[in-house]
Design an enzyme around this catalytic site. Structure first.
Site, PDB file in Angstrom:
ATOM      1  N   CYS A   1       5.184  10.071   0.068  1.00 35.26           N
ATOM      2  CA  CYS A   1       3.700   9.286   0.279  1.00 35.26           C
ATOM      3  C   CYS A   1       3.016   9.613  -0.638  1.00 35.26           C
ATOM      4  CB  CYS A   1       3.605   9.050   1.460  1.00 35.26           C
ATOM      5  SG  CYS A   1       5.253   7.934   2.210  1.00 35.26           S
TER       6      CYS A   1
ATOM      7  N   VAL B   1       4.863   6.372  -3.558  1.00 35.63           N
ATOM      8  CA  VAL B   1       5.748   6.785  -4.263  1.00 35.63           C
ATOM      9  C   VAL B   1       7.044   6.635  -2.811  1.00 35.63           C
ATOM     10  CG1 VAL B   1       6.168   8.633  -4.894  1.00 35.63           C
ATOM     11  CG2 VAL B   1       8.086   7.357  -5.912  1.00 35.63           C
ATOM     12  N   THR B   2       7.937   6.234  -2.217  1.00 36.52           N
ATOM     13  CA  THR B   2       9.063   6.173  -1.461  1.00 36.52           C
ATOM     14  C   THR B   2      10.549   5.920  -2.226  1.00 36.52           C
ATOM     15  OG1 THR B   2       9.827   6.560   0.568  1.00 36.52           O
ATOM     16  CG2 THR B   2       8.608   4.244  -0.665  1.00 36.52           C
TER      17      THR B   2
ATOM     18  N   ILE C   1       5.415   3.677   5.745  1.00 33.39           N
ATOM     19  CA  ILE C   1       5.344   2.890   6.096  1.00 33.39           C
ATOM     20  C   ILE C   1       4.001   1.747   5.158  1.00 33.39           C
ATOM     21  CG2 ILE C   1       3.553   1.046   7.625  1.00 33.39           C
ATOM     22  CD1 ILE C   1       4.459   2.620  10.575  1.00 33.39           C
ATOM     23  N   GLY C   2       3.897   0.776   4.703  1.00 37.25           N
ATOM     24  CA  GLY C   2       3.443   0.750   3.656  1.00 37.25           C
ATOM     25  C   GLY C   2       3.607  -0.748   4.111  1.00 37.25           C
TER      26      GLY C   2
ATOM     27  N   GLY D   1       6.635  -3.612   5.157  1.00 33.33           N
ATOM     28  CA  GLY D   1       7.313  -2.620   6.243  1.00 33.33           C
ATOM     29  C   GLY D   1       7.461  -0.843   6.309  1.00 33.33           C
ATOM     30  N   LEU D   2       8.211  -0.929   7.257  1.00 33.79           N
ATOM     31  CA  LEU D   2       8.385   0.832   7.160  1.00 33.79           C
ATOM     32  C   LEU D   2      10.190   1.023   6.914  1.00 33.79           C
ATOM     33  CD1 LEU D   2      10.204   0.832  10.476  1.00 33.79           C
ATOM     34  CD2 LEU D   2       8.102   0.311  11.477  1.00 33.79           C
TER      35      LEU D   2
ATOM     36  N   GLY E   1       0.961  -1.170  -0.231  1.00 36.13           N
ATOM     37  CA  GLY E   1       0.097   0.017  -0.205  1.00 36.13           C
ATOM     38  C   GLY E   1       0.711   1.372  -0.007  1.00 36.13           C
ATOM     39  N   GLY E   2       0.077   2.286  -0.380  1.00 35.97           N
ATOM     40  CA  GLY E   2       0.639   3.446   0.093  1.00 35.97           C
ATOM     41  C   GLY E   2       2.189   4.283  -1.112  1.00 35.97           C
TER      42      GLY E   2
END
Length: 301
Positions: A224, A129-130, A194-195, A206-207, A126-127
């Protein structure tokens, strides 16, 4: 099952209190409750969690992603056969890479994806771009939520709780949640993203906690998908805090970035074990101990 971890409001569940601290823990945005989880109120021994600790190495994102999926498949087979299996925690750093969630929009990339500055992966987490890179500790818990709580919102809040406790207990940094978003914030700076993904209640992804991370690569994206807010790191926040801000200066003895990473990694594992009530068992890494993993120290010399 995909959980896009953003834009929802929740009430905060209770988590087990920290066992040892030289100052009281202040739960941030937390609804007080005298009811801890069932395990913390019993005499039952904590469940085992195997820990693959690669935090001193830079692991290629694709390799770690494939590894997680293999572990998830093995756990699902064990569950189908009614066999018990321990939870798993992987902790590492990545070579510079951008990752997008399952429903991420490329409008949050400030570059042509065909000419990206680093590799770009679209994943099933989930989430939005990072960025992952050296100086950022990444934790991938692969756990069977049937043995904890079958509630993805609770799981996200628990991951946030781990980071909030780390920042409070080890660095005297007062962090918080932000209503409507997933992650951990200090003021208007996001320090942990976190995703997650859960398949038949087995989690992965995870994170990511920015410790000594070079934040420049975040300028090439909208982290995000959240505009008009910044990204921060523990190192940067420690350098910013002054008595006039009301923050207590943390007594964290470290002389270089590697030592700060060491301190953050130890605190992350400790707080993870307490929040999830797990007993950590360190294991060797049979498949990633190869030329594809790069000791971080080699890149910093």
């Amino acid at each position: 099952m995909v959980l896009v971890a953003s834009h929802f409001l929740i009430s905060m569940p209770a988590f087990p209190p920290r066992k040892h601290s030289n100052k009281p823990y202040r739960p941030h945005c937390c609804t007080p409750s005298s009811k801890l989880n069932q395990l913390s109120l019993s005499n039952e021994r904590p469940r085992a969690c195997e820990c693959f600790d690669l935090y001193k190495n830079l692991v290629p994102y694709g390799e770690a992603w494939s590894w997680q999926k293999r572990i998830v498949r093995d756990k699902k087979v064990s569950i189908e056969k009614n066999r018990d299996c321990p939870d798993t925690l992987i902790i590492l750093q990545h070579h510079p890479v951008y990752t997008l969630g399952a429903g991420s929009s490329e409008e949050y990339l400030n570059f042509d994806i065909k000419n990206a500055p680093y590799d770009v992966y679209r994943t099933e987490r989930g989430g939005e771009v990072t960025y992952h890179g050296p100086g950022q500790l990444v934790m991938y818990p692969i756990i069977n939520l049937r043995n904890h709580r079958m509630d993805l919102h609770w799981y996200l809040r628990a991951l946030e709780e781990v980071v909030i406790r780390v920042l409070s207990s080890t660095f005297s940094i007062e962090a918080s949640r932000l209503d409507g978003f997933t992650g951990v914030w200090v003021g208007d700076k996001k320090v942990a993203a976190i995703g997650i993904r859960a398949s038949q209640w087995v989690t992965y992804h995870g994170l990511a906690l920015n410790v000594t991370t070079d934040l420049t690569p975040f300028h090439s994206i909208v982290p995000c998908g959240i505009r008009h807010r910044q990204v921060g790191s523990i190192k940067g926040l420690l350098g910013e805090f002054q008595p006039s801000t009301g923050y207590e200066k943390a007594d964290v003895p470290y002389s270089n970035d590697c030592q700060l990473i060491d301190i953050a990694r130890a605190s992350l594992i400790k707080e993870f074990s307490e929040v999830f009530q797990l007993e950590i068992h360190y294991k060797t890494i049979p498949m990633l101990d190869s030329a594809e993993t790069t000791p971080v120290s080699h890149l910093r010399n």
